[in-house]
Design a protein around this motif. Structure first.
Motif, PDB file in Angstrom:
ATOM      1  N   ASP A 177       0.748  -1.082  -0.113  1.00  0.00           N
ATOM      2  CA  ASP A 177      -0.074   0.110  -0.092  1.00  0.00           C
ATOM      3  C   ASP A 177       0.868   1.229   0.107  1.00  0.00           C
ATOM      4  O   ASP A 177       1.838   1.255   0.397  1.00  0.00           O
ATOM      5  CB  ASP A 177      -0.776   0.047   1.242  1.00  0.00           C
ATOM      6  N   ILE A 180      -2.281   0.104  -9.106  1.00  0.00           N
ATOM      7  CA  ILE A 180      -3.955   0.558  -8.907  1.00  0.00           C
ATOM      8  C   ILE A 180      -4.118   1.693  -7.815  1.00  0.00           C
ATOM      9  O   ILE A 180      -3.471   2.016  -6.938  1.00  0.00           O
ATOM     10  CB  ILE A 180      -4.810  -0.489  -8.747  1.00  0.00           C
ATOM     11  N   GLY A 182      -5.353   4.170  -5.546  1.00  0.00           N
ATOM     12  CA  GLY A 182      -5.801   3.988  -4.063  1.00  0.00           C
ATOM     13  C   GLY A 182      -7.158   4.811  -3.827  1.00  0.00           C
ATOM     14  O   GLY A 182      -7.749   4.483  -2.920  1.00  0.00           O
ATOM     15  N   PRO A 218     -10.877   5.940  -5.311  1.00  0.00           N
ATOM     16  CA  PRO A 218     -11.774   5.710  -6.407  1.00  0.00           C
ATOM     17  C   PRO A 218     -11.863   6.442  -7.544  1.00  0.00           C
ATOM     18  O   PRO A 218     -11.559   7.632  -7.389  1.00  0.00           O
ATOM     19  CB  PRO A 218     -13.230   5.809  -5.794  1.00  0.00           C
ATOM     20  N   HIS A 230     -10.337   3.463  -8.491  1.00  0.00           N
ATOM     21  CA  HIS A 230      -9.180   2.671  -8.512  1.00  0.00           C
ATOM     22  C   HIS A 230      -8.939   2.248  -9.821  1.00  0.00           C
ATOM     23  O   HIS A 230      -8.810   0.784 -10.147  1.00  0.00           O
ATOM     24  CB  HIS A 230      -9.639   1.382  -7.837  1.00  0.00           C
TER      25      HIS A 230
END
Length: 224
Positions: A52, A73, A75, A77, A79
């Motif tokens: 992360d 990807i 973090g 939305p 995403h």
């Protein structure tokens, strides 16, 4: 197109215009651009580690790492996929050692099909491409009237200037140029049609016509 003079003449006539070539297969890259295939290849059980809060071009991202690639990807939305870095030696869709960056999501790039496209399978879409069929010197005296029959291997539109034909008279023994003249091709004729142009070679300095050779060369400016 081939490397023969006729093919190269057609390409020169096309200039900087858009033109169509033969249809060819393009890489599909299914595992990179199809959602289901992407998930199967890189995500789910294919991702064995997660890291992360890594940064991709200044954006907070999650690194889902597996034996095939590191997939980054966003973090936040929705995403979106930001980066796919294939592991060394891995080949996916024929690509190896790739480091792909994704961006400009949902952006309209405003790409439109160009107009007036040249199709080499239909030569009438080309601007005029004249070739010399024959040269007539029967009217050559003093001065010397010459003409040539031309055939148009192209179409009728889009040329940046009129085609021209240059007649050159050379001494048959020495090859020395003794005179020349030039004529424009007007009006143009359609694909595969013929036309005749002529001009007069003057100032021959007493050169007898029967001791000379007259040649004609067509110049086709093509599209701008």
């Amino acid at each position: 197109m081939g490397s023969d003079p006729l093919s190269q003449n057609l390409v020169r006539a096309a200039g900087n215009a858009w033109w169509m070539g033969s249809a060819g297969g393009l890489p599909r890259l299914t595992n990179f651009i199809d959602g289901g295939s992407f998930r199967t290849t890189f995500l789910g059980p294919s991702a064995t580690q997660r890291f992360d809060h890594v940064s991709v071009d200044g954006l907070d991202a999650v690194n889902l790492s597996g034996p095939r690639a590191d997939v980054f990807i966003a973090g936040a939305p929705p995403h979106q996929i930001l980066r796919v870095h294939l592991k060394h030696g891995v080949v996916v869709d024929g690509i190896s050692d790739a480091d792909l960056r994704f961006g400009n999501f949902d952006k309209d790039f405003g790409i439109a099909a160009p107009g007036a496209v040249i199709d080499f399978s239909n030569l009438s879409t080309l601007p005029p491409v004249y070739t010399v069929v024959s040269v007539d010197t029967t009217g050559c005296g003093s001065p010397c009237a010459v003409s040539a029959v031309l055939k148009n291997l192209g179409g009728m539109g889009g040329a940046k200037a009129a085609s021209t034909v240059t007649f050159t008279m050379s001494d048959s023994a020495s090859g020395r140029v003794v005179g020349s003249c030039q004529a424009q091709v007007k009006p143009d004729v359609g694909y595969n049609a013929t036309t005749t142009v002529g001009c007069t070679i003057s100032n021959l300095s007493g050169q007898p016509a029967n001791a000379a050779i007259v040649t004609a060369t067509a110049d086709n400016p093509g599209r701008a």
